[in-house]
Design a protein around this motif. Structure first.
Motif, PDB file in Angstrom:
ATOM      1  N   ILE A 481       0.917  -1.049  -0.048  1.00  0.00           N
ATOM      2  CA  ILE A 481      -0.136  -0.137  -0.134  1.00  0.00           C
ATOM      3  C   ILE A 481       1.038   1.173  -0.067  1.00  0.00           C
ATOM      4  O   ILE A 481       2.141   1.159   0.239  1.00  0.00           O
ATOM      5  CB  ILE A 481      -0.920   0.047   0.987  1.00  0.00           C
ATOM      6  N   THR A 482       0.460   2.394  -0.373  1.00  0.00           N
ATOM      7  CA  THR A 482       0.886   3.881  -0.232  1.00  0.00           C
ATOM      8  C   THR A 482       1.001   4.225   1.079  1.00  0.00           C
ATOM      9  O   THR A 482       0.064   3.661   1.984  1.00  0.00           O
ATOM     10  CB  THR A 482       0.712   4.578  -1.338  1.00  0.00           C
ATOM     11  N   ALA A 483       1.272   5.352   1.186  1.00  0.00           N
ATOM     12  CA  ALA A 483       1.369   5.983   2.745  1.00  0.00           C
ATOM     13  C   ALA A 483       0.003   6.187   3.314  1.00  0.00           C
ATOM     14  O   ALA A 483      -0.307   6.406   4.447  1.00  0.00           O
ATOM     15  CB  ALA A 483       2.215   7.374   2.640  1.00  0.00           C
ATOM     16  N   ASP A 484      -1.010   6.765   2.305  1.00  0.00           N
ATOM     17  CA  ASP A 484      -2.284   6.845   2.602  1.00  0.00           C
ATOM     18  C   ASP A 484      -3.152   5.590   2.661  1.00  0.00           C
ATOM     19  O   ASP A 484      -4.351   5.733   2.908  1.00  0.00           O
ATOM     20  CB  ASP A 484      -2.863   8.057   1.723  1.00  0.00           C
ATOM     21  N   ASP A 491       0.727  -4.622 -11.357  1.00  0.00           N
ATOM     22  CA  ASP A 491       1.510  -3.610 -12.255  1.00  0.00           C
ATOM     23  C   ASP A 491       2.224  -2.506 -11.873  1.00  0.00           C
ATOM     24  O   ASP A 491       2.807  -1.548 -12.692  1.00  0.00           O
ATOM     25  CB  ASP A 491       0.649  -3.506 -13.616  1.00  0.00           C
ATOM     26  N   GLY A 492       2.111  -2.162 -10.442  1.00  0.00           N
ATOM     27  CA  GLY A 492       2.397  -1.015  -9.931  1.00  0.00           C
ATOM     28  C   GLY A 492       1.603   0.067 -10.070  1.00  0.00           C
ATOM     29  O   GLY A 492       1.947   1.183  -9.567  1.00  0.00           O
ATOM     30  N   SER A 493       0.255   0.051 -10.366  1.00  0.00           N
ATOM     31  CA  SER A 493      -0.534   0.957 -10.470  1.00  0.00           C
ATOM     32  C   SER A 493      -1.272   1.226  -8.988  1.00  0.00           C
ATOM     33  O   SER A 493      -1.547   0.202  -8.286  1.00  0.00           O
ATOM     34  CB  SER A 493      -1.717   0.735 -11.523  1.00  0.00           C
ATOM     35  N   ARG A 494      -1.577   2.361  -8.769  1.00  0.00           N
ATOM     36  CA  ARG A 494      -2.216   2.858  -7.587  1.00  0.00           C
ATOM     37  C   ARG A 494      -3.668   2.836  -7.778  1.00  0.00           C
ATOM     38  O   ARG A 494      -4.489   3.510  -8.832  1.00  0.00           O
ATOM     39  CB  ARG A 494      -1.937   4.190  -7.010  1.00  0.00           C
ATOM     40  N   LEU A 495      -4.498   2.072  -7.041  1.00  0.00           N
ATOM     41  CA  LEU A 495      -5.724   1.944  -6.967  1.00  0.00           C
ATOM     42  C   LEU A 495      -6.685   2.628  -6.293  1.00  0.00           C
ATOM     43  O   LEU A 495      -7.085   2.519  -5.006  1.00  0.00           O
ATOM     44  CB  LEU A 495      -6.388   0.281  -6.528  1.00  0.00           C
ATOM     45  N   LEU A 496      -6.646   3.951  -6.979  1.00  0.00           N
ATOM     46  CA  LEU A 496      -7.195   5.165  -6.081  1.00  0.00           C
ATOM     47  C   LEU A 496      -8.876   5.113  -5.838  1.00  0.00           C
ATOM     48  O   LEU A 496      -9.577   4.593  -6.498  1.00  0.00           O
ATOM     49  CB  LEU A 496      -7.081   6.402  -6.990  1.00  0.00           C
ATOM     50  N   GLY A 497      -8.864   4.978  -4.490  1.00  0.00           N
ATOM     51  CA  GLY A 497     -10.289   5.021  -3.462  1.00  0.00           C
ATOM     52  C   GLY A 497     -10.483   3.620  -3.085  1.00  0.00           C
ATOM     53  O   GLY A 497     -11.436   3.446  -2.398  1.00  0.00           O
ATOM     54  N   LEU A 498      -9.553   2.547  -3.526  1.00  0.00           N
ATOM     55  CA  LEU A 498      -9.529   1.287  -2.784  1.00  0.00           C
ATOM     56  C   LEU A 498      -8.276   1.215  -1.886  1.00  0.00           C
ATOM     57  O   LEU A 498      -6.977   1.209  -2.191  1.00  0.00           O
ATOM     58  CB  LEU A 498      -9.457   0.399  -3.824  1.00  0.00           C
ATOM     59  N   SER A 499      -8.411   1.105  -0.421  1.00  0.00           N
ATOM     60  CA  SER A 499      -7.464   1.204   0.622  1.00  0.00           C
ATOM     61  C   SER A 499      -7.603   0.154   1.569  1.00  0.00           C
ATOM     62  O   SER A 499      -8.488  -0.438   1.520  1.00  0.00           O
ATOM     63  CB  SER A 499      -7.591   2.522   1.158  1.00  0.00           C
ATOM     64  N   MET A 500      -6.422  -0.140   2.275  1.00  0.00           N
ATOM     65  CA  MET A 500      -6.288  -0.907   3.408  1.00  0.00           C
ATOM     66  C   MET A 500      -5.425  -0.662   4.260  1.00  0.00           C
ATOM     67  O   MET A 500      -4.462  -0.041   4.056  1.00  0.00           O
ATOM     68  CB  MET A 500      -5.675  -2.299   2.823  1.00  0.00           C
ATOM     69  N   LEU A 501      -5.874  -0.823   5.664  1.00  0.00           N
ATOM     70  CA  LEU A 501      -5.254  -0.405   6.651  1.00  0.00           C
ATOM     71  C   LEU A 501      -5.056  -1.929   7.562  1.00  0.00           C
ATOM     72  O   LEU A 501      -5.879  -2.578   7.725  1.00  0.00           O
ATOM     73  CB  LEU A 501      -5.831   0.531   7.662  1.00  0.00           C
ATOM     74  N   GLY A 502      -3.931  -1.923   8.187  1.00  0.00           N
ATOM     75  CA  GLY A 502      -3.730  -2.869   9.221  1.00  0.00           C
ATOM     76  C   GLY A 502      -2.749  -4.158   8.940  1.00  0.00           C
ATOM     77  O   GLY A 502      -1.967  -3.932   7.900  1.00  0.00           O
TER      78      GLY A 502
END
Length: 539
Positions: A481-484, A491-502
């Motif tokens: 995941i990225t910092a946020d 493929d290295g793309s960021r899935l904007l709006g789909l996030s994970m914490l923990g």
């Protein structure tokens, strides 16, 4: 009427609560409304299974009241954990998980009542997430949701595929009269153990869960501890045999605030660690280890009044072969740990390093979690933190004393604790140590499962893994995941709006098992990312 920005949060335990509190705390007065659909089948919300208010009071936190630092946001009408309690907890007390659960449930309800966010509970289990031109949809067993601009995964530790040993034991228990039980919920274990009077019970794992299990099998069956003595009720198992790979119980935390204060760091030492960690995240694994070692040597040498070379030597071994510095037997490890935690014995190098590391957990997360680093460096730092948990995540001294009392009473045996040979038999398991052996008819699994998303059984995570939307930092680590918190696809793309914490992002984050992490900087970074994206997407 203002536009609505729709968010789905899947999993509403402490981490989901921390994320929504952070978002509400940062909400501007003007702008689109934010509607949050919370998906979780467990109630009350905000607590998760680990802090269920209905859980047995035999389950204790491994954090004393003096160290609980999860203050609610400024808008909240709920005070601190201590203010919320009616039981008069003292600073050195270790609360029950149920007490923490009642507090977290109250914070969640207060968040709903404040209506800064429009929160709706959807009591449904998610099976899949799909991307659309305008956001994300979530699929349940009977419907597909409208589009969400954001979906946050805060699933805690979902069930995983059993490891080969446990898988074999599950098949064995189903085909024989042997009993294989889970450690939690403890209230279920207490009830089941009522039928185990006079039996031999084995416990897989000798970490924190083992202490909850032991209380369920003893106090939960009517026994009582007074001082250093255990008084059996006669309804306990005849013998309890805990075991693990090294057979050594974790070291308890310092008993009092006064004893704990000797491991405090100065502001200068903490700053030096943070600077070293920043450099370490930009370095190769060996240089990262050197930098962290250097930053730890100064405060630990000061605390122990010894030469830094002794600290450095211990740490060099810890980086390569964690735990091999300790050669004491399981029972001696237990006794030495109690003595160091109570001040009856000087702290060893390892004990001092572990307590200092415990006090550096917040700056560790602050420096590690947002950093982009080489996967092998991340793995090096994560493994170091995991290894030191035998000190930094230790139980209360009272729990260690209870274990010692049970050994003295002849109920618990540690002579099979260190990686015994285990064979299957018709009615259970044969636990072997050399020529000696014991037959157990009950086995309790007290091992925390792997955070590897590829091993998670939940269809939602399986689908995301198969679609390459969840991809590991490295073979030995969890989701990238990225910092946020934004998930990074294969493929290295960021899935904007789909996030994970923990914990399922271990490797992108560190020290995620702590309750404090649920309410820390990671939640704030996710909330700020949501608000930034909301501004971009809102006409």
């Amino acid at each position: 009427m203002r536009d609505i920005y729709r968010i789905a949060v899947i999993g509403m335990g402490p981490r989901g609560l921390g994320a929504l509190e952070a978002l509400a705390d940062r909400m501007p007065a003007r702008g689109p409304r934010i509607q949050v659909d919370v998906y979780d089948t467990l109630v009350p919300l905000g607590v998760g299974p680990n802090f269920d208010p209905a859980e047995s009071p035999l389950c204790k936190l491994n954090i004393p009241v003096r160290d609980i630092d999860i203050a609610p946001p400024a808008f909240s009408g709920i005070g601190s954990f201590t203010d919320f309690q009616e039981s008069g907890l003292e600073p050195d007390d270790f609360p029950t998980r149920a007490e923490m659960g009642r507090y977290l449930a109250a914070r969640y309800q207060d968040l709903v009542d404040r209506k800064v966010l429009e929160i709706v509970h959807q009591r449904a289990r998610i099976t899949a997430i799909e991307q659309t031109p305008s956001g994300w949809t979530v699929q349940t067993s009977d419907r597909t949701s409208p589009d969400y601009s954001e979906v946050l995964l805060t699933l805690g530790q979902p069930a995983v595929q059993p490891d080969p040993q446990l898988n074999e034991w599950q098949h064995h228990a189903r085909g024989t009269s042997a009993t294989l039980a889970d450690a939690y919920p403890a209230r279920a274990l207490v009830k089941a153990a009522a039928d185990w009077q006079g039996l031999t019970v084995a416990i897989r794992g000798l970490a924190l869960s083992a202490f909850d299990i032991l209380r369920s099998l003893t106090v939960g069956q009517g026994g009582e501890f007074t001082g250093t003595t255990y008084h059996p009720s006669g309804r306990e198992p005849a013998q309890i045999i805990p075991f693990s790979l090294d057979g050594k119980p974790p070291y308890p935390k310092p008993e009092t605030q006064h004893l704990d204060a000797q491991f405090d760091l100065s502001a200068v030492e903490t700053h030096a660690f943070s600077a070293a960690l920043h450099s370490a995240t930009q370095s190769d694994p060996d240089e990262a280890a050197r930098l962290i070692t250097e930053a730890l040597c100064t405060p630990v040498a000061r605390i122990l009044g010894t030469a830094p070379s002794a600290i450095s030597s211990w740490l060099d071994t810890e980086w390569s072969d964690p735990g091999t510095q300790e050669q004491a037997s399981p029972i001696d490890t237990l006794i030495h740990g109690i003595e160091m935690a109570t001040g009856a014995r000087p702290a060893s190098v390892g004990y001092a390093i572990g307590q200092v590391w415990r006090k550096l957990q917040t700056p560790l997360r602050v420096g590690f979690n947002p950093a982009q680093m080489r996967p092998d460096t991340a793995e090096k730092l994560v493994n170091f933190d995991e290894g030191l948990k035998r000190y930094s995540y230790g139980p209360p001294v009272a729990s260690a004393r209870e274990l010692l009392a049970l050994i003295t009473a002849g109920i618990v045996r540690l002579d099979y604790a260190a990686d015994p040979t285990i064979e299957l038999c018709q009615n259970g398991w044969i636990i072997k140590n050399g020529k000696a052996h014991r037959r157990a008819t009950v086995m309790i699994d007290g091992v925390m499962p792997s955070p590897d998303p590829a091993q998670v059984q939940a269809p939602l995570i399986k689908t995301l893994v198969n679609d390459r939307r969840i991809t590991p930092v490295s073979e030995a680590l969890a989701a990238q995941i990225t910092a946020d918190g934004t998930l990074v696809a294969e493929d290295g793309s960021r899935l904007l709006g789909l996030s994970m914490l923990g914990r399922l992002a271990l490797g992108s984050v560190i020290a995620a098992d702590s309750l404090h992490d649920c309410f820390g900087a990671a939640a704030g970074r996710w909330a700020e990312g949501v608000l930034d994206r909301r501004q971009v997407r809102t006409p």
